[in-house]
Design a protein around this motif. Structure first.
Motif, PDB file in Angstrom:
ATOM      1  N   MET A  73      32.530-103.661 -32.445  1.00 38.12           N
ATOM      2  CA  MET A  73      31.471-102.651 -32.392  1.00 38.12           C
ATOM      3  C   MET A  73      30.385-102.976 -33.413  1.00 38.12           C
ATOM      4  SD  MET A  73      31.614 -98.542 -33.201  1.00 38.12           S
ATOM      5  CE  MET A  73      32.417 -98.128 -31.642  1.00 38.12           C
ATOM      6  N   THR A  74      29.130-102.819 -33.006  1.00 32.57           N
ATOM      7  CA  THR A  74      27.999-102.986 -33.915  1.00 32.57           C
ATOM      8  C   THR A  74      27.423-101.620 -34.250  1.00 32.57           C
ATOM      9  OG1 THR A  74      27.446-105.178 -33.065  1.00 32.57           O
ATOM     10  CG2 THR A  74      25.689-103.968 -34.176  1.00 32.57           C
ATOM     11  N   THR A  75      27.144-101.419 -35.531  1.00 34.41           N
ATOM     12  CA  THR A  75      26.498-100.187 -35.968  1.00 34.41           C
ATOM     13  C   THR A  75      25.021-100.452 -36.185  1.00 34.41           C
ATOM     14  OG1 THR A  75      28.519 -99.425 -37.060  1.00 34.41           O
ATOM     15  CG2 THR A  75      26.456 -98.384 -37.710  1.00 34.41           C
ATOM     16  N   PHE A  76      24.176 -99.667 -35.532  1.00 35.01           N
ATOM     17  CA  PHE A  76      22.725 -99.808 -35.637  1.00 35.01           C
ATOM     18  C   PHE A  76      22.161 -98.749 -36.581  1.00 35.01           C
ATOM     19  CE2 PHE A  76      23.719-102.102 -31.835  1.00 35.01           C
ATOM     20  CZ  PHE A  76      22.785-103.115 -31.767  1.00 35.01           C
ATOM     21  N   VAL A  77      21.110 -99.141 -37.295  1.00 28.32           N
ATOM     22  CA  VAL A  77      20.462 -98.263 -38.260  1.00 28.32           C
ATOM     23  C   VAL A  77      18.977 -98.172 -37.939  1.00 28.32           C
ATOM     24  CG1 VAL A  77      19.901 -97.884 -40.688  1.00 28.32           C
ATOM     25  CG2 VAL A  77      22.114 -98.901 -40.075  1.00 28.32           C
ATOM     26  N   TRP A  78      18.484 -96.945 -37.791  1.00 23.89           N
ATOM     27  CA  TRP A  78      17.042 -96.730 -37.734  1.00 23.89           C
ATOM     28  C   TRP A  78      16.536 -96.640 -39.161  1.00 23.89           C
ATOM     29  CZ3 TRP A  78      14.733 -97.445 -33.310  1.00 23.89           C
ATOM     30  CH2 TRP A  78      15.384 -97.128 -32.110  1.00 23.89           C
ATOM     31  N   SER A  79      15.650 -97.535 -39.578  1.00 29.29           N
ATOM     32  CA  SER A  79      15.093 -97.473 -40.927  1.00 29.29           C
ATOM     33  C   SER A  79      13.575 -97.371 -40.837  1.00 29.29           C
ATOM     34  CB  SER A  79      15.510 -98.691 -41.749  1.00 29.29           C
ATOM     35  OG  SER A  79      14.845 -99.863 -41.335  1.00 29.29           O
ATOM     36  N   ILE A  80      13.006 -96.480 -41.654  1.00 31.04           N
ATOM     37  CA  ILE A  80      11.564 -96.213 -41.622  1.00 31.04           C
ATOM     38  C   ILE A  80      11.002 -96.349 -43.028  1.00 31.04           C
ATOM     39  CG2 ILE A  80       9.748 -94.598 -40.975  1.00 31.04           C
ATOM     40  CD1 ILE A  80      13.281 -93.995 -39.693  1.00 31.04           C
ATOM     41  N   ASP A  81       9.945 -97.125 -43.174  1.00 34.56           N
ATOM     42  CA  ASP A  81       9.355 -97.397 -44.479  1.00 34.56           C
ATOM     43  C   ASP A  81       8.190 -96.468 -44.806  1.00 34.56           C
ATOM     44  OD1 ASP A  81      11.111 -99.447 -44.882  1.00 34.56           O
ATOM     45  OD2 ASP A  81       9.610-101.049 -44.906  1.00 34.56           O
ATOM     46  N   ASP A  82       7.904 -96.395 -46.117  1.00 34.21           N
ATOM     47  CA  ASP A  82       6.683 -95.811 -46.683  1.00 34.21           C
ATOM     48  C   ASP A  82       6.643 -94.294 -46.662  1.00 34.21           C
ATOM     49  OD1 ASP A  82       5.888 -98.394 -47.153  1.00 34.21           O
ATOM     50  OD2 ASP A  82       4.566 -98.510 -45.415  1.00 34.21           O
ATOM     51  N   ALA A  83       7.789 -93.628 -46.496  1.00 34.93           N
ATOM     52  CA  ALA A  83       7.807 -92.192 -46.754  1.00 34.93           C
ATOM     53  C   ALA A  83       7.411 -91.965 -48.205  1.00 34.93           C
ATOM     54  CB  ALA A  83       9.204 -91.624 -46.484  1.00 34.93           C
ATOM     55  N   GLY A  84       6.735 -90.855 -48.463  1.00 34.33           N
ATOM     56  CA  GLY A  84       6.252 -90.574 -49.812  1.00 34.33           C
ATOM     57  C   GLY A  84       4.852 -91.080 -50.068  1.00 34.33           C
ATOM     58  N   ALA A  85       4.364 -91.973 -49.209  1.00 30.70           N
ATOM     59  CA  ALA A  85       3.019 -92.535 -49.371  1.00 30.70           C
ATOM     60  C   ALA A  85       2.131 -92.068 -48.225  1.00 30.70           C
ATOM     61  CB  ALA A  85       3.090 -94.059 -49.391  1.00 30.70           C
ATOM     62  N   GLY A  86       0.870 -91.845 -48.527  1.00 30.40           N
ATOM     63  CA  GLY A  86      -0.066 -91.481 -47.476  1.00 30.40           C
ATOM     64  C   GLY A  86      -0.348 -89.993 -47.427  1.00 30.40           C
ATOM     65  N   ASP A  87      -1.213 -89.631 -46.494  1.00 33.34           N
ATOM     66  CA  ASP A  87      -1.737 -88.270 -46.415  1.00 33.34           C
ATOM     67  C   ASP A  87      -0.899 -87.397 -45.482  1.00 33.34           C
ATOM     68  OD1 ASP A  87      -2.338 -89.283 -43.914  1.00 33.34           O
ATOM     69  OD2 ASP A  87      -4.516 -89.346 -44.248  1.00 33.34           O
ATOM     70  N   HIS A  88      -1.496 -86.267 -45.082  1.00 36.79           N
ATOM     71  CA  HIS A  88      -0.778 -85.309 -44.239  1.00 36.79           C
ATOM     72  C   HIS A  88      -0.273 -85.938 -42.945  1.00 36.79           C
ATOM     73  CE1 HIS A  88       0.231 -81.566 -42.188  1.00 36.79           C
ATOM     74  NE2 HIS A  88      -0.524 -81.973 -41.179  1.00 36.79           N
ATOM     75  N   ALA A  89      -1.054 -86.855 -42.374  1.00 41.48           N
ATOM     76  CA  ALA A  89      -0.629 -87.485 -41.123  1.00 41.48           C
ATOM     77  C   ALA A  89       0.669 -88.257 -41.310  1.00 41.48           C
ATOM     78  CB  ALA A  89      -1.727 -88.417 -40.605  1.00 41.48           C
ATOM     79  N   MET A  90       0.853 -88.869 -42.472  1.00 45.59           N
ATOM     80  CA  MET A  90       2.089 -89.606 -42.724  1.00 45.59           C
ATOM     81  C   MET A  90       3.259 -88.655 -42.956  1.00 45.59           C
ATOM     82  SD  MET A  90       1.099 -92.692 -42.351  1.00 45.59           S
ATOM     83  CE  MET A  90       0.018 -91.931 -41.122  1.00 45.59           C
ATOM     84  N   VAL A  91       2.994 -87.528 -43.641  1.00 39.53           N
ATOM     85  CA  VAL A  91       4.038 -86.514 -43.797  1.00 39.53           C
ATOM     86  C   VAL A  91       4.463 -86.001 -42.420  1.00 39.53           C
ATOM     87  CG1 VAL A  91       4.639 -84.296 -44.819  1.00 39.53           C
ATOM     88  CG2 VAL A  91       3.122 -85.851 -46.049  1.00 39.53           C
ATOM     89  N   GLU A  92       3.479 -85.751 -41.579  1.00 38.31           N
ATOM     90  CA  GLU A  92       3.777 -85.241 -40.240  1.00 38.31           C
ATOM     91  C   GLU A  92       4.581 -86.247 -39.433  1.00 38.31           C
ATOM     92  OE1 GLU A  92       3.664 -82.263 -37.267  1.00 38.31           O
ATOM     93  OE2 GLU A  92       3.360 -82.267 -39.432  1.00 38.31           O
ATOM     94  N   SER A  93       4.368 -87.542 -39.662  1.00 38.63           N
ATOM     95  CA  SER A  93       5.148 -88.546 -38.921  1.00 38.63           C
ATOM     96  C   SER A  93       6.620 -88.448 -39.281  1.00 38.63           C
ATOM     97  CB  SER A  93       4.610 -89.953 -39.193  1.00 38.63           C
ATOM     98  OG  SER A  93       4.934 -90.410 -40.486  1.00 38.63           O
ATOM     99  N   LEU A  94       6.925 -88.157 -40.550  1.00 40.55           N
ATOM    100  CA  LEU A  94       8.328 -87.956 -40.929  1.00 40.55           C
ATOM    101  C   LEU A  94       8.875 -86.704 -40.268  1.00 40.55           C
ATOM    102  CD1 LEU A  94      10.132 -88.429 -44.260  1.00 40.55           C
ATOM    103  CD2 LEU A  94      10.161 -86.156 -43.241  1.00 40.55           C
ATOM    104  N   ARG A  95       8.139 -85.618 -40.330  1.00 42.09           N
ATOM    105  CA  ARG A  95       8.626 -84.364 -39.746  1.00 42.09           C
ATOM    106  C   ARG A  95       8.886 -84.513 -38.243  1.00 42.09           C
ATOM    107  NH1 ARG A  95       4.285 -81.420 -42.869  1.00 42.09           N
ATOM    108  NH2 ARG A  95       5.293 -80.499 -44.699  1.00 42.09           N
ATOM    109  N   ARG A  96       7.913 -85.068 -37.551  1.00 42.02           N
ATOM    110  CA  ARG A  96       8.047 -85.177 -36.100  1.00 42.02           C
ATOM    111  C   ARG A  96       9.130 -86.159 -35.693  1.00 42.02           C
ATOM    112  NH1 ARG A  96       2.468 -85.377 -32.802  1.00 42.02           N
ATOM    113  NH2 ARG A  96       4.047 -85.429 -31.145  1.00 42.02           N
ATOM    114  N   MET A  97       9.226 -87.270 -36.432  1.00 40.23           N
ATOM    115  CA  MET A  97      10.235 -88.256 -36.076  1.00 40.23           C
ATOM    116  C   MET A  97      11.632 -87.733 -36.375  1.00 40.23           C
ATOM    117  SD  MET A  97       9.858 -91.202 -34.618  1.00 40.23           S
ATOM    118  CE  MET A  97      11.277 -91.605 -33.608  1.00 40.23           C
ATOM    119  N   CYS A  98      11.805 -87.061 -37.502  1.00 37.70           N
ATOM    120  CA  CYS A  98      13.119 -86.483 -37.806  1.00 37.70           C
ATOM    121  C   CYS A  98      13.505 -85.442 -36.750  1.00 37.70           C
ATOM    122  CB  CYS A  98      13.122 -85.852 -39.190  1.00 37.70           C
ATOM    123  SG  CYS A  98      13.302 -87.036 -40.536  1.00 37.70           S
ATOM    124  N   ALA A  99      12.542 -84.625 -36.328  1.00 40.45           N
ATOM    125  CA  ALA A  99      12.840 -83.632 -35.291  1.00 40.45           C
ATOM    126  C   ALA A  99      13.267 -84.318 -34.001  1.00 40.45           C
ATOM    127  CB  ALA A  99      11.621 -82.741 -35.053  1.00 40.45           C
TER     128      ALA A  99
END
Length: 296
Positions: free
Chosen positions: A1-27
């Motif tokens: 079995m292979t375990t896959f990981v979704w990894s996303i970079d640059d959280a904490g950096a950028g403006d409201h649009a970047m914050v929203e990308s974390l919120r929407r993607m996590c949802a």
């Protein structure tokens, strides 16, 4: 079995649009029952985490997503080491800039200096998010032997930045070809590297800016590479960026669904890097030695 990981970079950096990308993607991940690992810049460009970022990161943490360390300030691409592939493929002028700034940059790469940056980042994590990261990703993939020594000294035993293949040939300054040969310079599964830190290779990135303009091609490539890595490694990391997600949510969501479908078809699973580190699965998956390819 292979375990896959979704990894996303640059959280904490950028403006409201970047914050929203974390919120929407996590949802979206939550709606599919998928965990994810977010690599956070704790002091982006030298500034404290904003209240908006802290709230969004705490929300992700409380929903069961994984938050790990992505440098300290990410003010440039040379924070923890000289240029390395694939960053030099994404930004062809990276080596030229480093050569111009060599006298300024080389003194950064001492164990003492890099340890101090790591310790500052860890302290911010613990103060703002009540988390002690266990995995590190150097900004831009620029790394050094001193960085690995510093990681070991602060108790971070896992790092993930080396690519098996790079999807950046689709960018305008490159060839336009998506599928690239997999590198033979490193193993295609986790391996013990400098200072006995376990390196967990990245499969590829399929959500870079502009990827949605060729969405089906990226999705087809992702399916092929997910099937290929499952034949050779028990752990596979997929990369995304907050800016790439915000660039085209429809493409990002379609990609996640397509990859999840492929992984389930293979009877494989998803987990976070934090879970795999804590369970000992990264250690169990690691080959004993990696290649000596770094000059510094």
């Amino acid at each position: 079995m292979t375990t896959f990981v979704w990894s996303i970079d640059d959280a904490g950096a950028g403006d409201h649009a970047m914050v929203e990308s974390l919120r929407r993607m996590c949802a979206f991940f939550d709606s599919r029952g998928l965990p994810s690992t977010w690599f956070v810049v704790p002091k982006a460009r030298g500034k404290p985490l904003s209240a908006e970022w802290q709230e969004a990161l705490a929300m992700a943490r409380d929903a069961g997503h994984d938050l790990q360390l992505h440098g300290l300030t990410h003010e440039d691409c040379y924070e923890f080491g000289p240029p390395a592939w694939p960053a030099t493929s994404i930004v062809p002028t990276m080596q030229e800039e480093f050569d111009r700034r060599r006298d300024e940059l080389l003194p950064r790469y001492t164990v003492e200096n890099l340890r101090a940056r790591l310790e500052e980042g860890l302290a911010i994590f613990e103060r703002a998010l009540a988390i002690r990261p266990t995995v590190f990703r150097a900004p831009c993939g620029a790394i050094s032997k001193a960085m690995f020594a510093a990681l070991a000294q602060v108790g971070i035993r896992y790092h993930t930045v080396m690519y098996l293949s790079g999807g950046y040939q689709h960018l305008p300054h490159n060839s336009g070809v998506l599928a690239q040969p997999w590198t033979t310079a490193i193993p295609h599964r986790p391996f013990r590297w400098y200072s006995d830190v376990v390196e967990v290779p990245i499969l590829n990135e399929y959500t870079w800016r502009g990827a949605g303009q060729r969405s089906q091609e990226f999705i087809d490539l992702a399916r092929q590479e997910v099937a290929r890595i499952a034949a050779v490694s028990p752990v596979a990391v997929i990369l995304m960026h907050t800016h790439g997600i915000a660039d085209d949510y429809d493409h990002a969501f379609r990609l996640v669904d397509a990859v999840a479908e492929q992984v389930l078809r293979q009877s494989d699973r998803f987990a976070t890097l934090g879970e795999l580190a804590a369970s000992g699965e990264l250690d169990a998956a690691a080959l004993d030695t990696g290649p000596d390819i770094l000059s510094f």
